[in-house]
Design a protein around this motif. Structure first.
Motif, short mmCIF file in Angstrom:
data_model
loop_
_atom_site.label_atom_id
_atom_site.label_comp_id
_atom_site.label_asym_id
_atom_site.label_seq_id
_atom_site.Cartn_x
_atom_site.Cartn_y
_atom_site.Cartn_z
N SER A 170 93.82 -10.77 -77.67
CA SER A 170 94.76 -10.15 -76.76
C SER A 170 94.69 -10.85 -75.41
O SER A 170 93.61 -11.06 -74.87
N GLN A 171 95.85 -11.21 -74.87
CA GLN A 171 95.94 -11.84 -73.55
C GLN A 171 96.04 -10.76 -72.49
O GLN A 171 96.87 -9.86 -72.59
N ASN A 172 95.20 -10.85 -71.48
CA ASN A 172 95.15 -9.86 -70.40
C ASN A 172 96.47 -9.84 -69.63
O ASN A 172 96.99 -10.88 -69.23
N ASP A 173 97.01 -8.64 -69.43
CA ASP A 173 98.18 -8.43 -68.58
C ASP A 173 97.66 -8.18 -67.16
O ASP A 173 97.44 -7.04 -66.76
N THR A 174 97.45 -9.25 -66.42
CA THR A 174 96.81 -9.14 -65.11
C THR A 174 97.65 -8.38 -64.09
O THR A 174 97.10 -7.90 -63.10
N GLN A 206 98.82 -5.53 -64.61
CA GLN A 206 98.33 -4.16 -64.73
C GLN A 206 96.84 -4.04 -64.38
O GLN A 206 96.43 -3.07 -63.76
N THR A 207 96.04 -5.02 -64.77
CA THR A 207 94.59 -4.88 -64.62
C THR A 207 94.03 -5.34 -63.28
O THR A 207 92.92 -4.96 -62.92
N SER A 208 94.78 -6.13 -62.54
CA SER A 208 94.23 -6.70 -61.31
C SER A 208 93.86 -5.67 -60.25
O SER A 208 92.98 -5.90 -59.43
N THR A 209 94.50 -4.52 -60.26
CA THR A 209 94.19 -3.50 -59.25
C THR A 209 93.34 -2.35 -59.80
O THR A 209 93.05 -1.41 -59.07
N ALA A 210 92.95 -2.43 -61.07
CA ALA A 210 92.17 -1.35 -61.69
C ALA A 210 90.68 -1.64 -61.49
O ALA A 210 90.18 -2.68 -61.92
N LEU A 211 89.97 -0.72 -60.88
CA LEU A 211 88.56 -0.90 -60.54
C LEU A 211 87.68 -1.15 -61.75
O LEU A 211 86.78 -1.98 -61.70
N MET A 212 87.92 -0.47 -62.86
CA MET A 212 87.06 -0.59 -64.04
C MET A 212 87.68 -1.44 -65.15
O MET A 212 87.26 -1.38 -66.29
N ALA A 213 88.69 -2.26 -64.81
CA ALA A 213 89.34 -3.11 -65.80
C ALA A 213 88.49 -4.33 -66.11
O ALA A 213 87.77 -4.84 -65.26
N SER A 214 88.59 -4.79 -67.33
CA SER A 214 87.92 -6.01 -67.74
C SER A 214 88.54 -7.20 -67.02
O SER A 214 89.77 -7.31 -66.97
N PRO A 215 87.72 -8.12 -66.51
CA PRO A 215 88.26 -9.32 -65.87
C PRO A 215 88.54 -10.45 -66.86
O PRO A 215 89.04 -11.50 -66.48
N ASP A 216 88.23 -10.23 -68.15
CA ASP A 216 88.39 -11.28 -69.15
C ASP A 216 89.85 -11.71 -69.28
O ASP A 216 90.76 -10.88 -69.21
N GLU A 217 90.07 -13.01 -69.52
CA GLU A 217 91.42 -13.52 -69.74
C GLU A 217 91.93 -13.10 -71.11
O GLU A 217 93.12 -12.86 -71.29
#
Length: 148
Positions: free
Chosen positions: A98-102, A104-115
């Motif tokens: 799965s490719q990260n939808d950054t 959505q995830t860039s502002t989430a504190l507990m989001a995975s930073p994985d690409e």
């Protein structure tokens, strides 16, 4: 997110990682399904991984995306938002990256930073690695709506 929730997540992951170290590591290969006669599984729907009494992850899979949220004391926080590719055969295990939808995830504190994040479907469950504060566990999602 408050410090109590973060400490709870970290403690739970540390405990689960210790439990994972005690597994026997045995993986018996299941016979492959006859892909010409069997229908590919539908993974679309709601899934849940119970990580402890207080912490779980809930996933929603649509035709082309997967979203995974932390759930702590009834509060949800985004962990992963990415692409989903449906299986085209009934062969197991089925794995997709799965490719990260950054967006959505860039502002989430507990989001995975994985690409990317690798998800594997086998025997009616989806597994993937979760890392928090340097500790990694394998989460196991089970479908909570509809038949497998």
């Amino acid at each position: 997110m408050n410090k109590r929730v973060l400490a709870g997540l970290t403690g739970t992951l540390l405990m689960l990682s210790l439990c994972a170290c005690g597994s026997n590591g045995s993986t018996a290969d299941a016979p492959a399904a006859d892909s010409e006669q069997a229908t590919p599984p539908s993974l679309v729907g709601e899934w849940e991984a119970k990580l402890s009494d207080e912490v779980s992850q809930k996933a929603t899979i649509t035709d082309d995306s997967i979203t995974v949220d932390w759930v702590v004391d009834g509060d949800s926080m985004l962990y992963w938002a990415g692409t989903y590719t449906a299986p085209t055969t009934a062969d197991e295990p089925y794995t997709w990256d799965s490719q990260n939808d950054t967006e959505q995830t860039s502002t989430a504190l507990m989001a995975s930073p994985d690409e990317t994040k690798t998800f594997t479907y086998q025997d009616g469950k989806i597994t993937y690695d979760v890392t928090v504060d340097g500790s990694t566990i394998t989460a196991t999602l089970e479908k909570v709506d509809g038949a497998q």
